[in-house]
Design an enzyme around this catalytic site. Structure first.
Site, PDB file in Angstrom:
ATOM      1  N   LYS A   1       0.944  -1.259   0.047  1.00 40.20           N
ATOM      2  CA  LYS A   1      -0.024   0.065  -0.080  1.00 40.20           C
ATOM      3  C   LYS A   1       0.854   1.391   0.123  1.00 40.20           C
ATOM      4  CE  LYS A   1      -4.257  -1.370   2.230  1.00 40.20           C
ATOM      5  NZ  LYS A   1      -5.077  -1.092   3.339  1.00 40.20           N
ATOM      6  N   ARG A   2       2.017   1.241   0.824  1.00 37.07           N
ATOM      7  CA  ARG A   2       2.763   2.243   0.985  1.00 37.07           C
ATOM      8  C   ARG A   2       3.446   2.957  -0.415  1.00 37.07           C
ATOM      9  NH1 ARG A   2       7.692   2.729   2.442  1.00 37.07           N
ATOM     10  NH2 ARG A   2       7.886   0.639   2.571  1.00 37.07           N
TER      11      ARG A   2
END
Ligand code: GLU
Length: 503
Positions: A259-260
């Protein structure tokens, strides 16, 4: 629907456990293109059998993401179709029936093991450095033993009885054949004790019953692929074609896209002002390429040129910069100005810069002119308010010293601005060339370089030292408002200590 027919039928089968992420949407894209290329059917099936991870809002996020990208479906939970229901939670009887059939025919068995027992088995396997897996404790229970568990109130799960010997060959369109020794496979759970099926059973039953000809899915299913083939074989069904998409790696190449590093929800890209065209174009190139030259593809280009066989089987890196580059390209070169303006309006409205701005209104015309001047600087639509704000209300607020370029005196700038004001009042702002010519002459007279002359005007007009072309900006701001802004700058400068010191 499950009799042989040549019609291509594919499905996108997300689990509503959160937002639709980049990997999922890339699978949807490739699957949709494949369906459209073959005049086939693209089904949307919601795999909502994991009740612990289920999120109601996720369903809307999935459908909105697909609609945003232009991926329409021919059958699905909202529109129905001949093989529905398309929510797995509404098909529980079907799974139960199929599980019973497997039980009756010796392909599955009931397992009463408690989670404590399964944990203990796992710990022991770890301690003995054995591969983890169910030890088949319940595989050969007698009818009496099963009844005893039942009498104690234990609800069983149903497990697949994987053949203890032999091997299972799986075939993936991109990867070819792989042979698995059956003894290395686990007796996976097919029905949970809550009465819901696992993916293994539900997806296989549905793919068969829905007449799916090509199963396109994420690479995370490769390890359980042999189990799926065994389930098909247990039922005696003909296998569809399986295509596992390539893994998407983080931009740094380390690990699965997180996600990051960009796996954020598809809708987040929408909210950040990415264009669906750019998103589609970029995603198509994550794991696929046409040749080593062409890189711009619309959905209809992709229908013409995409080839599922040419999807790579090796992992592809996600490249956020490239996506941004595509977005900028579409903003700047592909989208018609009116279209771009319409798409930017919600951002301008949200920032309070304009009202409804219906097409044909002066407000709309102003927005259009402003967008035309800044579009080469705009990477995402979200930047539209920041790049254009001074066209609408007031210039940014600024300190008077911003009006004074390096190596110039405040008093000279004041004189210059007075002259600029006179010239604008006389000439107006429509004839950019004439205005520029006159201002250059004034600069010469005052011993200023053109840049030194133009900078204070730019600051007066925009409140910034960087802006689109000065004369184009003045033209869009208009004569009256340009004069007001010049007046304000003159006032600001004459009231400031800077001029007094200079006097
Ligand atoms: N529900 C599965 C997932 O979201 C889909 C797998 C499949 O396409 O078969 O991962």
């Amino acid at each position: 629907m499950n009799e042989t027919s040549n019609r291509v039928r594919v499905r996108f089968a997300p689990s509503p456990t959160g937002d639709l992420h980049v990997g999922g949407v890339r699978t949807a894209l490739f699957t949709w293109i494949f369906a459209r290329q073959h005049d086939g059917d693209f089904l949307l099936r919601i795999e909502d059998t994991d009740r612990r991870r289920f999120q109601e809002t996720s369903i809307e996020s999935i459908t909105e993401s697909l609609c945003w990208l232009g991926l329409d479906w021919d059958e699905g939970p909202d529109i129905g179709g001949p093989v529905g229901p398309y929510f797995q939670s509404e098909r529980l009887d079907i799974y139960r029936e199929h599980a019973n059939w497997l039980l009756e025919n010796g392909h599955a068995y009931e397992c009463f093991c408690s989670s404590e027992r399964l944990d203990a088995v796992r710990r022991e396997q770890q301690a003995n450095k054995q591969p983890p897996g169910y030890d088949r404790h319940c595989r050969n229970l007698t009818g009496e033993q099963r009844q005893e568990y039942r009498d104690q109130g234990v609800t069983p799960v149903v497990r697949l009885a994987v053949p203890l010997e032999g091997s299972t060959t799986v075939h993936d369109l991109l990867r070819g054949e792989t042979v698995y020794e059956n003894r290395t496979l686990e007796d996976a759970v097919l029905m949970k004790s809550d009465g819901f099926p696992t993916y293994h059973l539900a997806a296989m039953v549905d793919d068969f019953m829905m007449g799916i000809t090509h199963v396109t899915r994420g690479p995370e299913w490769i390890p359980s692929f042999p189990l799926h083939v065994l389930i098909y074989q247990a039922f005696g069904w003909e296998l569809p074609v399986f295509v596992h998409m390539p893994l998407i790696l983080n931009p740094d190449g380390k690990g699965k896209l997180s996600k990051r590093q960009g796996a954020a929800s598809t809708l987040m890209y929408k909210q950040d002002g990415y264009l669906p065209e750019a998103m589609v174009n970029y995603l198509a190139l994550v794991g696929w390429a046409y040749d080593d030259r062409e890189e711009f593809f619309s959905l209809s280009d992709l229908i013409e040129k995409f080839s599922i066989e040419k999807v790579s089987s090796s992992a592809a890196r996600y490249n956020f910069d490239k996506l941004l580059w595509f977005n900028q390209h579409y903003i700047n070169h592909t989208i018609e100005l009116d279209d771009l303006t319409r798409r930017s309006l919600p951002w301008l409205q949200e920032a309070g810069l304009i009202g409804d701005a219906p097409e044909g209104s002066s407000e709309y015309a102003l927005a259009r002119d402003a967008i035309a001047l800044i579009k080469d600087k705009m990477k995402v639509l979200k930047e539209a308010p920041e790049l254009t704000s001074f066209f609408f209300g007031e210039p940014d607020s600024y300190e008077s010293d911003l009006l004074i370029p390096k190596k110039t005196e405040a008093a000279t700038v004041l004189t210059a601005l007075d002259r600029v004001r006179e010239i604008v009042a006389e000439l107006g702002v429509e004839d950019e060339e004439a205005l520029e010519g006159r201002l250059r002459t004034v600069a010469d007279e005052l011993g200023l370089k053109a840049g030194q002359m133009f900078m204070p005007i730019r600051v007066a007009l925009t409140g910034r030292t960087v802006s689109p072309g000065l004369f184009e900006t003045m033209k869009v701001v208009g004569k009256e408002r340009s004069l007001e802004r010049l007046d304000q700058a003159i006032k600001k400068l004459s009231q400031s200590a800077l001029v007094e010191t200079a006097d």
